[in-house]
Scaffold this active site. Structure first.
Site, PDB file in Angstrom:
ATOM      1  N   ASP A   1      -2.802  14.239  12.102  1.00 11.48           N
ATOM      2  CA  ASP A   1      -2.379  12.912  12.575  1.00 11.48           C
ATOM      3  C   ASP A   1      -0.913  12.861  12.964  1.00 11.48           C
ATOM      4  OD1 ASP A   1      -1.327  13.040   9.973  1.00 11.48           O
ATOM      5  OD2 ASP A   1      -1.759  10.932   9.529  1.00 11.48           O
TER       6      ASP A   1
ATOM      7  N   HIS B   1      -7.068   3.951   6.634  1.00 11.06           N
ATOM      8  CA  HIS B   1      -5.714   3.459   6.920  1.00 11.06           C
ATOM      9  C   HIS B   1      -5.605   2.602   8.176  1.00 11.06           C
ATOM     10  CE1 HIS B   1      -1.295   4.450   5.705  1.00 11.06           C
ATOM     11  NE2 HIS B   1      -1.590   3.164   5.667  1.00 11.06           N
TER      12      HIS B   1
ATOM     13  N   ASP C   1      -3.686  15.226   7.311  1.00 13.67           N
ATOM     14  CA  ASP C   1      -2.660  14.212   7.105  1.00 13.67           C
ATOM     15  C   ASP C   1      -1.308  14.876   6.893  1.00 13.67           C
ATOM     16  OD1 ASP C   1      -1.649  11.621   6.726  1.00 13.67           O
ATOM     17  OD2 ASP C   1      -1.868  11.754   4.560  1.00 13.67           O
TER      18      ASP C   1
ATOM     19  N   CYS D   1       0.959   7.391  10.090  1.00 15.40           N
ATOM     20  CA  CYS D   1      -0.502   7.376   9.914  1.00 15.40           C
ATOM     21  C   CYS D   1      -1.241   6.273  10.651  1.00 15.40           C
ATOM     22  CB  CYS D   1      -0.830   7.265   8.429  1.00 15.40           C
ATOM     23  SG  CYS D   1      -0.153   8.598   7.423  1.00 15.40           S
TER      24      CYS D   1
END
Length: 462
Positions: free
Chosen positions: A264, A124, A23, A63
């Site tokens: 990501d 998410h 991330d 994200c």
């Protein structure tokens, strides 16, 4: 329309797939992509066993849209997950919006082919029950429904304590974020061990280095790096990868397991600097190379070359059609899949080339098309009103062309020298606008996101 790339190889036996997603980790944050600041021996060793992709892209600088693309093989604009129900760039807690229950994810595809499927980490793609991993093809889920920075505060009415979930039940709130990498790693190892006798898909989307100003790391790694808490979190992620790979070795699974390690979106701007997207220009959360061009290592012993570099234009949308081709699982015939079967490219077969060279890859910032890449060329579109901040705001932007395959830092603007490339990419952009849409323009090929009218918070029950 479903995109398929012909391959000289028939569908094989069903290999396991371990897909590890970081991330907000940058292109230059690990040793095998140039970092001299972070110690990443496990990833550096993995690179010697893998195809190292240098021109691999996320489909967004943030994200939710990027994860939607990874799971479905589609641009986020096609899925209506380029923007939240509140007009933000990503979904927030207690959101009415999420990944539509009828979308086909990698997990749903592989589950239909007899795979065990597990998601461990940050999801998410919607926190309502209808949008959770267990409703999208995953047998099990252990993790958080959204980002580690989405915690209650004065300007966040109704947001619950950050929840840790098992399947659809909150088991801890608030999460001890310092321990997340350790706990996700342990859970991933449990999943692999429990399913070692059958084909499995492990999706391991880590929470780190994450979206907070001060990343989290366990006491085992805190203070160990040369780059503060950010470096600590990177080095713990390297440890995690090593533990997962060692588990595959110990159980005799490495030869029949495809391992993908990537991020990501790129490292975000901090002052003082924390992450690195070097040598690329730009930071996370926009449509720059630093934001969307990702490190990516792909290992499949005996099937893919080891220790080689591939500079073909590939994207996170390609994993769904590629795994369908490998396993023989049928792709949905009633919808467009934007990614491609990239087996031939990964295997370095003669003549294999990126389908995006002809059809283009499109960089969207929320609802706005801002750039196009084809072959070595990236064209920044001329925009009088270019979205430039997640919180809102516009600027003007001139047309600019760069050879991003060779000029990674974009030091040389060459539109005047290559007018034919400019015109071809402008035509590709117009085709994308018609299909996927643009600012204040609906695309003819877009689908609906999932929606619930009365969302509820994921809370720990007393």
């Amino acid at each position: 329309m479903v995109h398929r790339q012909p391959s000289g190889e028939p569908a094989m036996e069903r290999p396991n797939l371990v897909l590890m997603l970081m991330d907000n980790l940058g292109y230059g944050d690990i040793g095998c992509y140039g970092s001299t600041q972070h110690r990443t021996p496990n990833l550096d060793r993995l690179a010697t066993q893998s195809v190292r992709l240098t021109d691999y892209y996320s489909c967004s600088g943030v994200c939710t849209p990027s994860r939607a693309s990874l799971m479905t093989g589609c641009y986020p604009r096609r899925l209506n997950l380029h923007i939240s129900d509140r007009g933000h760039a990503v979904l927030q807690p207690v959101s009415r919006k999420g990944l539509h229950p009828e979308e086909v994810t990698i997990a749903r595809l592989l589950k239909g082919a007899g795979y065990a499927t597990g998601c461990v980490g940050k999801w998410h793609l919607g926190d309502q029950p209808a949008f959770l991993p267990t409703r999208h093809g995953f047998d099990s889920f252990y993790g958080a429904p959204y980002s580690e920075d989405m915690t209650p505060g004065p300007n966040r009415p109704g947001w619950p304590d950050l929840p840790l979930m098992r399947d659809e039940t909150v088991i801890e709130a608030p999460i001890d974020r310092d321990t997340l990498t350790q706990r996700y790693t342990a859970e991933a190892i449990r999943f692999i061990t429990a399913n070692r006798e059958r084909p499995f898909f492990l999706y391991l989307p880590h929470a780190m280095p994450g979206s907070t100003d001060t990343p989290f790391a366990s006491t085992a790694f805190s203070g160990r790096s040369a780059n503060g808490r950010y470096g600590d979190s990177i080095e713990e992620l390297d440890w995690s990868a090593g533990e997962v790979l060692a588990t595959l070795d110990r159980l005799g699974l490495s030869q029949n397991t495809i391992v993908v390690w990537t991020s990501d979106n790129g490292a975000v701007y901090r002052n003082p600097q924390q992450g690195s997207n070097a040598p690329l220009r730009g930071w996370g959360y926009d449509t720059s190379e630093g934001s969307q061009r990702m490190p990516c290592l792909v290992r499949w012993p005996g099937r893919l070359p080891a220790g080689v570099t591939c500079d073909e234009l590939l994207t996170m949308m390609d994993w769904l059609p590629t795994m369908a081709a490998i396993t023989g699982a049928p792709l949905p015939a009633d919808r467009t899949i934007d990614g491609y079967d990239i087996r031939d490219i990964l295997a370095a077969r003669p003549g294999a080339a990126s389908p995006y060279d002809d059809r283009g890859f499109f960089y969207y910032f929320m609802d706005q098309l801002q750039a196009v890449r084809s072959g070595p060329w990236k064209l920044y579109l001329p925009l009088e009103k270019k979205r430039c901040r997640l919180g809102g705001g516009f600027t003007s932007s001139p047309l600019a062309l760069y050879d991003v395959r060779h000029d990674l830092s974009e030091d040389h603007e060459v539109s005047a020298q290559h007018p034919e490339a400019v015109q071809r990419l402008l035509a590709l952009a117009e085709a994308a606008r018609a299909d996927l849409g643009d600012l204040d323009r609906e695309g003819a090929g877009c689908r609906s996101a999932g929606w619930v009218e009365n969302p509820t918070a994921r809370r720990l029950e007393p």
